[in-house]
Design a protein around this motif. Structure first.
Motif, mmCIF file in Angstrom:
data_model
loop_
_atom_site.group_PDB
_atom_site.id
_atom_site.type_symbol
_atom_site.label_atom_id
_atom_site.label_comp_id
_atom_site.label_asym_id
_atom_site.label_seq_id
_atom_site.Cartn_x
_atom_site.Cartn_y
_atom_site.Cartn_z
ATOM 1 N N GLY A 101 0.779 -1.225 0.000
ATOM 2 C CA GLY A 101 0.000 0.000 0.000
ATOM 3 C C GLY A 101 0.813 1.278 0.000
ATOM 4 N N THR A 102 2.149 1.172 -0.056
ATOM 5 C CA THR A 102 3.018 2.347 -0.011
ATOM 6 C C THR A 102 3.827 2.455 -1.297
ATOM 7 N N MET A 103 3.854 3.658 -1.868
ATOM 8 C CA MET A 103 4.632 3.864 -3.088
ATOM 9 C C MET A 103 6.125 3.749 -2.804
ATOM 10 N N ASP A 104 6.824 3.012 -3.654
ATOM 11 C CA ASP A 104 8.259 2.844 -3.519
ATOM 12 C C ASP A 104 8.942 3.931 -4.361
ATOM 13 N N ARG A 105 9.346 5.015 -3.713
ATOM 14 C CA ARG A 105 9.919 6.152 -4.443
ATOM 15 C C ARG A 105 11.222 5.778 -5.146
ATOM 16 N N LYS A 106 11.972 4.871 -4.563
ATOM 17 C CA LYS A 106 13.247 4.467 -5.155
ATOM 18 C C LYS A 106 13.011 3.792 -6.503
ATOM 19 N N GLN A 107 12.049 2.880 -6.545
ATOM 20 C CA GLN A 107 11.740 2.182 -7.790
ATOM 21 C C GLN A 107 11.096 3.115 -8.817
ATOM 22 N N MET A 108 10.277 4.048 -8.343
ATOM 23 C CA MET A 108 9.648 5.005 -9.243
ATOM 24 C C MET A 108 10.706 5.900 -9.892
#
Length: 226
Positions: A101-108
């Motif tokens: 449920g949490t966006m992975d900023r590193k992967q984005m």
């Protein structure tokens, strides 16, 4: 000025050569287009396009260029099927952009995708809030696969404790006023039965039908021409 007849012949030859090349490489070239496939398609199109309008380039040269490029592409496809490392280099790997449920900023950031683009991809899957998503995976072709949270997952027959039913595919029997005779045996019917069913719906000819399909336990569905 280049002879129009020569251009026509080269266009026809190039068209069919590209058609057969697409058939050889397989349907996944279109449905699972990776960045490498996209670039390869552009280069191949440029090779053929430029060759057609160059008076010094003959038909056999066009065929040779397409053949060499096709062999290279086909060889790469075989290598990606045989070697996991080579597949990873050419096609890349899927990335989890939403985890628990949490966006992975590193992967984005790694995949050059911002929040607006992510929201757009999620909406295309029928979800309008990131809060509804448990996991989201960015595939190698740029599409996204979504696993919604349990509260947002559709109810199944198992959830309702209903008995399992056989899943059947619909069979198209008429399209644009033409009976698809090859599909009749698949549905277990014949043309005489189909025409009889149409008459029961006050339709006297298959030409009056825009689309008709048959499905087990649901019968015949008919859409007339407007």
């Amino acid at each position: 000025m280049m002879n129009l007849g020569t251009i026509t012949i080269e266009m026809v030859v190039g068209f069919f050569a590209l058609f057969f090349l697409t058939k050889i490489l397989g349907k996944t070239q279109l449905s699972q287009l990776t960045p490498f496939d996209f670039i390869s398609a552009l280069i191949l199109g440029e090779l053929v396009g430029n060759a057609m309008y160059d008076p010094d380039v003959h038909i056999w040269m066009i065929l040779f260029a397409i053949s060499v490029w096709g062999i290279l592409m086909y060889s790469l496809e075989i290598l990606t099927q045989k070697s996991m490392k080579f597949r990873k280099i050419l096609e890349g790997t899927p990335s989890i952009v939403i985890r628990n449920g949490t966006m992975d900023r590193k992967q984005m950031k790694k995949n050059k995708i911002d929040i607006n683009q992510l929201q757009n991809l999620i909406r295309q899957k029928g979800y309008f809030s990131i809060r509804e998503i448990d996991y989201a995976i960015l595939e190698t072709n740029g599409s996204i696969s979504v696993l919604p949270k349990s509260d947002n997952q559709p109810v199944t027959r198992r959830d309702l404790k209903l008995s399992q039913e056989e899943t059947t595919l619909p069979v198209t029997l008429i399209m644009d006023g033409t009976i698809l005779t090859d599909n009749l045996p698949t549905a277990g019917v014949n043309e005489e039965w189909l025409l009889k069913q149409l008459k029961q719906q006050n339709i006297h000819s298959a030409k009056e039908v825009f689309y008709a399909e048959w499905k087990k336990d649901e019968g015949l569905f008919v859409m007339k021409e407007n």
